[in-house]
Scaffold this active site. Structure first.
Site, PDB file in Angstrom:
ATOM      1  N   LYS A 123       0.815  -1.222   0.000  1.00 49.45           N
ATOM      2  CA  LYS A 123       0.000   0.000   0.000  1.00 49.45           C
ATOM      3  C   LYS A 123       0.849   1.272   0.000  1.00 49.45           C
ATOM      4  O   LYS A 123       0.481   2.272  -0.611  1.00 49.45           O
ATOM      5  CB  LYS A 123      -0.933   0.028   1.221  1.00 49.45           C
ATOM      6  N   LYS A 164      -1.691   1.510   9.612  1.00 51.23           N
ATOM      7  CA  LYS A 164      -2.048   0.523   8.586  1.00 51.23           C
ATOM      8  C   LYS A 164      -0.908  -0.410   8.254  1.00 51.23           C
ATOM      9  O   LYS A 164       0.232   0.022   8.088  1.00 51.23           O
ATOM     10  CB  LYS A 164      -2.401   1.240   7.278  1.00 51.23           C
ATOM     11  N   GLY A 170      -8.591  -7.217   3.172  1.00 51.85           N
ATOM     12  CA  GLY A 170      -9.812  -7.751   3.764  1.00 51.85           C
ATOM     13  C   GLY A 170     -10.268  -6.990   5.000  1.00 51.85           C
ATOM     14  O   GLY A 170     -10.951  -7.542   5.861  1.00 51.85           O
ATOM     15  N   GLU A 281      -9.174   2.092  -5.431  1.00 47.53           N
ATOM     16  CA  GLU A 281     -10.064   2.480  -4.336  1.00 47.53           C
ATOM     17  C   GLU A 281      -9.734   3.884  -3.827  1.00 47.53           C
ATOM     18  O   GLU A 281      -8.565   4.228  -3.640  1.00 47.53           O
ATOM     19  CB  GLU A 281      -9.954   1.465  -3.183  1.00 47.53           C
ATOM     20  N   ASN A 297      -6.384  -2.748  -6.046  1.00 47.05           N
ATOM     21  CA  ASN A 297      -6.539  -4.200  -5.992  1.00 47.05           C
ATOM     22  C   ASN A 297      -6.346  -4.789  -7.381  1.00 47.05           C
ATOM     23  O   ASN A 297      -7.125  -4.512  -8.297  1.00 47.05           O
ATOM     24  CB  ASN A 297      -7.916  -4.577  -5.445  1.00 47.05           C
ATOM     25  N   ARG A 299      -6.902  -7.479  -9.111  1.00 46.26           N
ATOM     26  CA  ARG A 299      -7.646  -8.742  -9.252  1.00 46.26           C
ATOM     27  C   ARG A 299      -9.090  -8.432  -9.565  1.00 46.26           C
ATOM     28  O   ARG A 299      -9.494  -7.283  -9.566  1.00 46.26           O
ATOM     29  CB  ARG A 299      -7.596  -9.508  -7.938  1.00 46.26           C
TER      30      ARG A 299
HETATM   31  P1  ADP Z   1     -13.242  -6.725  -2.535  1.00 51.23           P
HETATM   32  O1  ADP Z   1     -12.953  -7.744  -3.570  1.00 51.23           O
HETATM   33  O2  ADP Z   1     -14.418  -5.948  -2.847  1.00 51.23           O
HETATM   34  O3  ADP Z   1     -12.056  -5.891  -2.117  1.00 51.23           O
HETATM   35  P2  ADP Z   1     -13.062  -7.994  -0.019  1.00 51.23           P
HETATM   36  O4  ADP Z   1     -11.730  -7.386   0.245  1.00 51.23           O
HETATM   37  O5  ADP Z   1     -14.082  -7.981   1.058  1.00 51.23           O
HETATM   38  O6  ADP Z   1     -13.769  -7.432  -1.287  1.00 51.23           O
HETATM   39  O7  ADP Z   1     -12.926  -9.484  -0.553  1.00 51.23           O
HETATM   40  C1  ADP Z   1     -11.761 -10.162  -0.717  1.00 51.23           C
HETATM   41  C2  ADP Z   1     -11.685 -11.042   0.493  1.00 51.23           C
HETATM   42  O8  ADP Z   1     -12.570 -12.125   0.337  1.00 51.23           O
HETATM   43  C3  ADP Z   1     -10.367 -11.663   0.703  1.00 51.23           C
HETATM   44  O9  ADP Z   1      -9.459 -10.804   1.303  1.00 51.23           O
HETATM   45  C4  ADP Z   1     -10.754 -12.839   1.600  1.00 51.23           C
HETATM   46  O10 ADP Z   1     -10.845 -12.475   2.949  1.00 51.23           O
HETATM   47  C5  ADP Z   1     -12.108 -13.207   1.120  1.00 51.23           C
HETATM   48  N1  ADP Z   1     -12.109 -14.420   0.295  1.00 51.23           N
HETATM   49  C6  ADP Z   1     -11.070 -15.124  -0.126  1.00 51.23           C
HETATM   50  N2  ADP Z   1     -11.422 -16.141  -0.899  1.00 51.23           N
HETATM   51  C7  ADP Z   1     -12.744 -16.111  -0.962  1.00 51.23           C
HETATM   52  C8  ADP Z   1     -13.717 -16.914  -1.619  1.00 51.23           C
HETATM   53  N3  ADP Z   1     -13.382 -17.928  -2.403  1.00 51.23           N
HETATM   54  N4  ADP Z   1     -15.004 -16.602  -1.469  1.00 51.23           N
HETATM   55  C9  ADP Z   1     -15.352 -15.556  -0.740  1.00 51.23           C
HETATM   56  N5  ADP Z   1     -14.476 -14.771  -0.115  1.00 51.23           N
HETATM   57  C10 ADP Z   1     -13.192 -15.029  -0.208  1.00 51.23           C
HETATM   58  P1  ADP Z   2      -8.108  -3.300   2.668  1.00 55.95           P
HETATM   59  O1  ADP Z   2      -6.884  -3.714   1.945  1.00 55.95           O
HETATM   60  O2  ADP Z   2      -8.293  -4.022   3.944  1.00 55.95           O
HETATM   61  O3  ADP Z   2      -9.310  -3.285   1.776  1.00 55.95           O
HETATM   62  P2  ADP Z   2      -8.253  -0.369   2.560  1.00 55.95           P
HETATM   63  O4  ADP Z   2      -7.119   0.577   2.665  1.00 55.95           O
HETATM   64  O5  ADP Z   2      -8.886  -0.520   1.223  1.00 55.95           O
HETATM   65  O6  ADP Z   2      -7.806  -1.794   3.106  1.00 55.95           O
HETATM   66  O7  ADP Z   2      -9.343   0.076   3.597  1.00 55.95           O
HETATM   67  C1  ADP Z   2     -10.506  -0.670   3.864  1.00 55.95           C
HETATM   68  C2  ADP Z   2     -11.577   0.234   4.439  1.00 55.95           C
HETATM   69  O8  ADP Z   2     -11.127   0.887   5.633  1.00 55.95           O
HETATM   70  C3  ADP Z   2     -11.996   1.377   3.525  1.00 55.95           C
HETATM   71  O9  ADP Z   2     -12.993   0.994   2.614  1.00 55.95           O
HETATM   72  C4  ADP Z   2     -12.508   2.403   4.519  1.00 55.95           C
HETATM   73  O10 ADP Z   2     -13.807   2.107   4.955  1.00 55.95           O
HETATM   74  C5  ADP Z   2     -11.570   2.222   5.690  1.00 55.95           C
HETATM   75  N1  ADP Z   2     -10.425   3.146   5.602  1.00 55.95           N
HETATM   76  C6  ADP Z   2      -9.214   2.885   5.085  1.00 55.95           C
HETATM   77  N2  ADP Z   2      -8.398   3.955   5.155  1.00 55.95           N
HETATM   78  C7  ADP Z   2      -9.121   4.937   5.737  1.00 55.95           C
HETATM   79  C8  ADP Z   2      -8.840   6.285   6.125  1.00 55.95           C
HETATM   80  N3  ADP Z   2      -7.654   6.829   5.928  1.00 55.95           N
HETATM   81  N4  ADP Z   2      -9.824   6.998   6.729  1.00 55.95           N
HETATM   82  C9  ADP Z   2     -11.036   6.432   6.946  1.00 55.95           C
HETATM   83  N5  ADP Z   2     -11.351   5.170   6.624  1.00 55.95           N
HETATM   84  C10 ADP Z   2     -10.415   4.418   6.031  1.00 55.95           C
HETATM   85 MG    MG Z   3      -9.566  -2.126   0.126  1.00 51.97          MG
END
Ligand code: ADP
Ligand code: ADP
Ligand code: MG
Length: 460
Positions: A123, A164, A170, A281, A297, A299
């Site tokens: 990140k 972070k 996730g 994002e 992301n 993927r």
């Molecule tokens: P997005 O794709 O919108 O970023 P998430 O971060 O919530 O959504 O989804 C990815 C997460 O889903 C992974 O980090 C993991 O925790 C979870 N995951 C992994 N494999 C699977 C699977 N086969 N089905 C559902 N969820 C999964």
């Molecule tokens: P992940 O890899 O777990 O998806 P992200 O950086 O995308 O991590 O953050 C996941 C969620 O956490 C975001 O969708 C948001 O709701 C919250 N978040 C992350 N960074 C911030 C921030 N700087 N301020 C407020 N909310 C945040």
């Molecule tokens: Mg995210």
């Protein structure tokens, strides 16, 4: 860039499970590509196992022994005569070492080039790429090596800040800290937690936005330098920093901001050299109207169907085409969005129990079937929800002419969903979507924790 090899994919190894395995198999079939599905011992009789041309058992249920076992997956893919591998989402989809292993073993990785996966997974590095591309980035620090450096950086940014994990995902590996004492108390534990969860203890700090919306841009590239953006998704309704409801387009955004966010998404994809599907994002500050880059992301995203609904583009088909060296089938000018789409994630979790995932057997599983409704699922009656994997059971996607129409269709679909054997999030989602705050677009990422869940728990 003209020496790109065109290498048609004939047989894909699907290194995942659940609804995304079903989804990948569907697009492969439409392209005339054969599929071999990796299954753990508990997934041998699953819905995707029946849909795939064949399956290879790669190990016991524990993810580390099966869906995360790189050597077993590569061996199974090669042994079954596959020429490509689709990693789905989660599991190894964002692991650069695995992407590289595929390439080194002559397997086409259905995802971005390994160096893109590597830069995206860090990140702090992704923030630098965004900044260099002129994209707004939240005030934050580089990777911090000790607590004194963290304390200085946080004081400069101004509290509250988010500590972070650079390798996090996730929704895990993040802590909000309100002052220097909290930062000092949290820092070293956050490092060890990140080390054990993600195999990398690197931390940085970032300005925390209190009233935030999550807005992300779907991007798509090919291996000839072509990139397009397919509009944004609003994924503001979250629990534990994880998405529950997603929609496209984002409601109530002024058109100038919408265009700027889309342009920033495209600029990031160009800067990182995206050659597959990805998602940029952003966090949108509801108090100031400013937005900033969060992460990238590399993927397919869980919520990709809402973009498919409003653009008519099959994103998995595009991933497969880009991977085999095809040029994008369309340019930016051909991308148009019509109507409105909303997705609700149905998970086997009890909102009455802090959204705790639950295992069990689906003794009843009736899913809605109506105009404008798409259900992506691997569940069926008798399906055993295992404690080993993610709690996602299904994604219900409603498409309507406008947002109100999509909400109405979703509410009807959620009411028609009939599940027994495990608790689900369907009732809570119905409550949330029917709430004035959601209908009028007045929600932030903390809405579920602060308003939605407490009010839901008060209803009989
Ligand atoms: P997005 O794709 O919108 O970023 P998430 O971060 O919530 O959504 O989804 C990815 C997460 O889903 C992974 O980090 C993991 O925790 C979870 N995951 C992994 N494999 C699977 C699977 N086969 N089905 C559902 N969820 C999964
Ligand atoms: P992940 O890899 O777990 O998806 P992200 O950086 O995308 O991590 O953050 C996941 C969620 O956490 C975001 O969708 C948001 O709701 C919250 N978040 C992350 N960074 C911030 C921030 N700087 N301020 C407020 N909310 C945040
Ligand atoms: Mg995210």
């Amino acid at each position: 860039m003209s020496d790109i090899e065109y290498r048609p994919i004939k047989k894909v190894f699907v290194a995942n499970r659940g609804e995304i395995a079903v989804r990948v198999i569907r697009s492969c079939r439409e392209l005339g590509i054969e599929t071999v599905l990796a299954v753990s011992t508990v997934d041998r009789e699953s819905v995707p196992a029946r849909l795939a041309d064949r399956t290879v058992c790669i190990g016991p249920p524990t993810a580390s022994a099966s869906y995360l076992n790189m050597a077993a997956l590569i061996t199974a893919a090669l042994g079954s005569g596959c020429d490509a591998l689709h990693p789905g989402y989660g599991f190894l989809s964002e692991n650069p070492e695995f992407a590289q292993m595929c390439v080194d073993n002559g397997l086409t990785f259905v995802g971005p080039a390994p160096h893109v996966v590597a830069e995206a997974g860090d990140k702090a590095r992704a923030r630098e790429i965004a900044r260099a591309a002129g994209i707004p980035v939240l005030t934050g620090s580089p990777i911090l090596t000790d607590v004194e450096a963290a304390s200085r950086a946080a004081a400069e940014i101004g509290y509250p800040v988010l500590v972070k994990a650079s390798a996090g995902g996730g929704g895990r590996g993040m802590s909000v800290v309100e002052n220097d004492d909290e930062l000092r108390a949290r820092f070293s534990a956050a490092g060890s937690e990140a080390q054990s969860a993600f195999g990398d203890g690197s931390l940085f700090v970032e300005k925390y936005i209190r009233r935030a919306r999550h807005i992300e841009v779907q991007v798509l590239g090919d291996r000839h330098g072509g990139v397009v953006q397919l509009g944004e998704r609003d994924c503001t309704l979250q629990r534990r920093h994880q998405k529950v409801v997603e929609e496209s387009p984002a409601p109530g955004l002024d058109e100038a901001t919408r265009s700027r966010i889309r342009a920033s998404g495209l600029a990031f994809a160009e800067a990182i050299g995206l050659d597959s599907a990805g998602t940029v994002e952003f966090i949108y500050d509801a108090d100031t109207g400013d937005y900033a880059f969060l992460e990238f992301n590399a993927r397919i995203q869980v919520e990709h169907p809402v973009t498919e609904a409003v653009t008519g583009v099959d994103l998995v088909r595009q991933q497969l085409r880009s991977a085999q060296g095809d040029r994008l089938e369309f340019g930016q000018g051909d991308v148009t969005t019509t109507g409105h789409a909303i997705e609700v994630r149905i998970t086997s979790e009890s909102p009455r129990d802090g959204f705790l995932p639950r295992a069990g057997t689906l003794v009843r599983w009736r899913i809605p079937d109506a105009d404008g409704i798409r259900v992506d699922t691997h569940a069926e009656e008798g399906y055993v929800v295992s404690p080993y994997y993610d709690s996602l059971l299904a994604k219900v996607v409603a498409y309507g002419t406008d947002r109100d129409d999509a909400i109405a269709r979703m509410l009807a679909a959620l009411s028609a969903l009939d599940v027994q054997g495990v608790p689900t999030t369907a009732d809570f989602a119905h409550f949330a979507l029917d709430h004035t705050d959601f209908r009028t677009g007045h929600v932030s990422t903390n809405w579920i924790a602060e308003t939605g869940l407490p009010e839901f728990l008060e209803t009989p």
